[in-house]
Scaffold this motif. Structure first.
Motif, short mmCIF file in Angstrom:
data_model
loop_
_atom_site.label_atom_id
_atom_site.label_comp_id
_atom_site.label_asym_id
_atom_site.label_seq_id
_atom_site.Cartn_x
_atom_site.Cartn_y
_atom_site.Cartn_z
N VAL A 274 8.63 4.73 -10.08
CA VAL A 274 9.27 5.65 -9.14
C VAL A 274 10.77 5.74 -9.42
CG1 VAL A 274 9.83 6.05 -6.71
CG2 VAL A 274 7.52 5.30 -7.36
N GLU A 275 11.41 4.61 -9.65
CA GLU A 275 12.84 4.64 -9.91
C GLU A 275 13.15 5.34 -11.24
OE1 GLU A 275 16.74 1.68 -10.03
OE2 GLU A 275 14.74 0.85 -9.64
N VAL B 293 25.64 7.14 -0.79
CA VAL B 293 24.48 6.94 0.08
C VAL B 293 23.67 5.78 -0.50
CG1 VAL B 293 23.17 8.73 -1.15
CG2 VAL B 293 22.41 7.99 1.11
N LEU B 294 23.26 4.85 0.37
CA LEU B 294 22.46 3.70 -0.05
C LEU B 294 21.00 3.99 0.28
CD1 LEU B 294 22.12 0.85 -1.11
CD2 LEU B 294 22.88 -0.04 1.10
N LEU B 295 20.19 4.07 -0.76
CA LEU B 295 18.78 4.43 -0.62
C LEU B 295 17.90 3.18 -0.67
CD1 LEU B 295 18.65 7.43 -3.12
CD2 LEU B 295 19.02 7.53 -0.65
N SER B 296 16.83 3.20 0.13
CA SER B 296 15.89 2.07 0.13
C SER B 296 14.74 2.33 -0.83
CB SER B 296 15.37 1.83 1.55
OG SER B 296 14.80 3.01 2.08
N VAL B 297 15.06 2.81 -2.02
CA VAL B 297 14.06 3.00 -3.08
C VAL B 297 13.95 1.70 -3.87
CG1 VAL B 297 13.51 4.27 -5.19
CG2 VAL B 297 14.54 5.47 -3.24
N ARG B 298 12.71 1.23 -4.03
CA ARG B 298 12.42 -0.02 -4.73
C ARG B 298 13.28 -1.15 -4.16
NH1 ARG B 298 12.69 -2.53 -10.31
NH2 ARG B 298 10.59 -3.28 -10.71
N HIS C 137 1.96 9.39 -5.95
CA HIS C 137 2.47 10.72 -5.63
C HIS C 137 3.82 10.98 -6.30
CE1 HIS C 137 -0.68 10.22 -2.64
NE2 HIS C 137 -0.74 11.53 -2.61
N THR C 138 4.00 10.36 -7.44
CA THR C 138 5.17 10.57 -8.29
C THR C 138 4.67 10.96 -9.68
OG1 THR C 138 6.52 8.96 -7.07
CG2 THR C 138 7.19 9.45 -9.34
N SER C 139 5.36 11.91 -10.31
CA SER C 139 4.94 12.37 -11.64
C SER C 139 4.70 11.20 -12.58
CB SER C 139 6.00 13.30 -12.23
OG SER C 139 6.14 14.47 -11.46
N GLU C 140 3.64 11.32 -13.37
CA GLU C 140 3.26 10.24 -14.28
C GLU C 140 4.33 10.03 -15.36
OE1 GLU C 140 0.65 8.14 -14.36
OE2 GLU C 140 0.09 8.91 -12.39
N GLN D 148 0.82 -1.20 0.00
CA GLN D 148 0.00 0.00 0.00
C GLN D 148 0.86 1.25 0.00
OE1 GLN D 148 -2.60 -0.73 3.41
NE2 GLN D 148 -4.27 -1.27 2.01
N LEU D 149 1.97 1.21 0.75
CA LEU D 149 2.88 2.35 0.74
C LEU D 149 3.54 2.51 -0.63
CD1 LEU D 149 4.71 2.28 4.20
CD2 LEU D 149 3.20 4.07 3.31
N ASP D 150 3.88 1.38 -1.25
CA ASP D 150 4.48 1.43 -2.58
C ASP D 150 3.50 2.06 -3.57
OD1 ASP D 150 6.63 0.60 -4.51
OD2 ASP D 150 4.95 -0.54 -5.33
N ALA D 151 2.24 1.65 -3.50
CA ALA D 151 1.22 2.23 -4.37
C ALA D 151 1.05 3.72 -4.09
CB ALA D 151 -0.10 1.50 -4.19
N TYR D 152 1.12 4.10 -2.83
CA TYR D 152 1.01 5.51 -2.45
C TYR D 152 2.16 6.32 -3.07
CZ TYR D 152 0.46 9.63 0.58
OH TYR D 152 0.29 10.90 1.05
N CYS D 153 3.38 5.77 -2.99
CA CYS D 153 4.54 6.45 -3.60
C CYS D 153 4.33 6.64 -5.09
CB CYS D 153 5.80 5.63 -3.35
SG CYS D 153 6.37 5.61 -1.64
N GLN D 154 3.82 5.62 -5.75
CA GLN D 154 3.60 5.72 -7.19
C GLN D 154 2.54 6.76 -7.53
OE1 GLN D 154 3.75 2.19 -9.64
NE2 GLN D 154 4.26 0.92 -7.88
#
Length: 215
Positions: free
Chosen positions: A45-46, A199-204, A16-19, A8-14
């Motif tokens: 998102v990535e 920096v190691l990011l926890s994106v995707r 709220h990210t530019s199409e 659900q958080l992943d869907a929320y991120c998507q």
């Protein structure tokens, strides 16, 4: 690939990210319908993160290791100026046909150069100049350190490198197979490299961002 955050958080991120552009959206649809291992495709998102990094860094010359069906290359190309160039390398002659079709169907396709063959050999044959402003690595995990070293030697000071899958669905904590160990080796190698900051990011599935400090 196992999500590192709640679905659900992943869907929320998507949401709220530019199409993505219509060309990118169509490439996702085609890949999911026709290509095995479609989960390997860089996500919405990535892709937008890569495009934003290209835009805010002012990059004009980009190296990509691992084309797959072309989503990340096309996302970055859309953010490049008209005289920018992405050189993308891959060994797969089938999936890169999908990528080439997507590039040819986009107004930004002229900014992408697709090179087929072992990326280590391809990059090693490249001259030291002109340097790259941005590098994206998303290929076989056991070779990440090799790709990193080859790319870093061809990056200008201040250039940025991004490596995908650097959390590897959490398996970096309990590595077992060769791919797991390859990612762990890469993350350790970067962390110990005094030529860069990182920096190691926890994106995707994890993105390691690296900035080259010196030549």
């Amino acid at each position: 690939m196992r999500l590192l955050i709640d679905e659900q958080l992943d869907a929320y991120c998507q949401r709220h990210t530019s199409e993505p552009s219509p060309n990118l959206a169509e490439l996702v649809r085609f890949t999911r319908a026709n290509v095995d291992d479609s989960q390997m495709q860089v996500g919405h998102v990535e892709g937008q993160l890569l495009a934003m990094l290209i835009a805010i860094s002012g990059a004009k010359r980009v190296l990509e290791v691992g084309t797959f069906t072309g989503y990340s290359a096309l996302a970055m190309a859309e953010a490049l100026p008209s005289d920018g160039l992405i050189t993308t390398c891959d060994v797969d002659p089938v999936n890169t046909q999908v990528a080439a079709r997507a590039f040819n169907g986009s107004e930004h396709g002229h900014k992408i150069e697709l090179l087929l063959g072992d990326a280590k050999t391809t990059i090693a044959a490249m001259p030291a100049e002109p340097t790259f402003d941005f590098v994206f690595i998303d290929a076989d995990k056991g070779s990440y350190v090799d790709y990193y070293e080859l790319a870093l030697a061809r990056m200008k000071p201040g250039a940025i490198l991004a490596a995908d899958n650097t959390l590897w669905s959490g398996r970096v904590l309990t590595p077992a197979d060769a791919d797991d160990l390859g990612i762990v080796r890469f993350n350790t190698h970067v962390q110990q490299d005094t030529r860069v900051t990182n920096v190691l990011l926890s994106v995707r599935d994890g993105i390691m961002l690296v900035r080259k400090l010196c030549s």
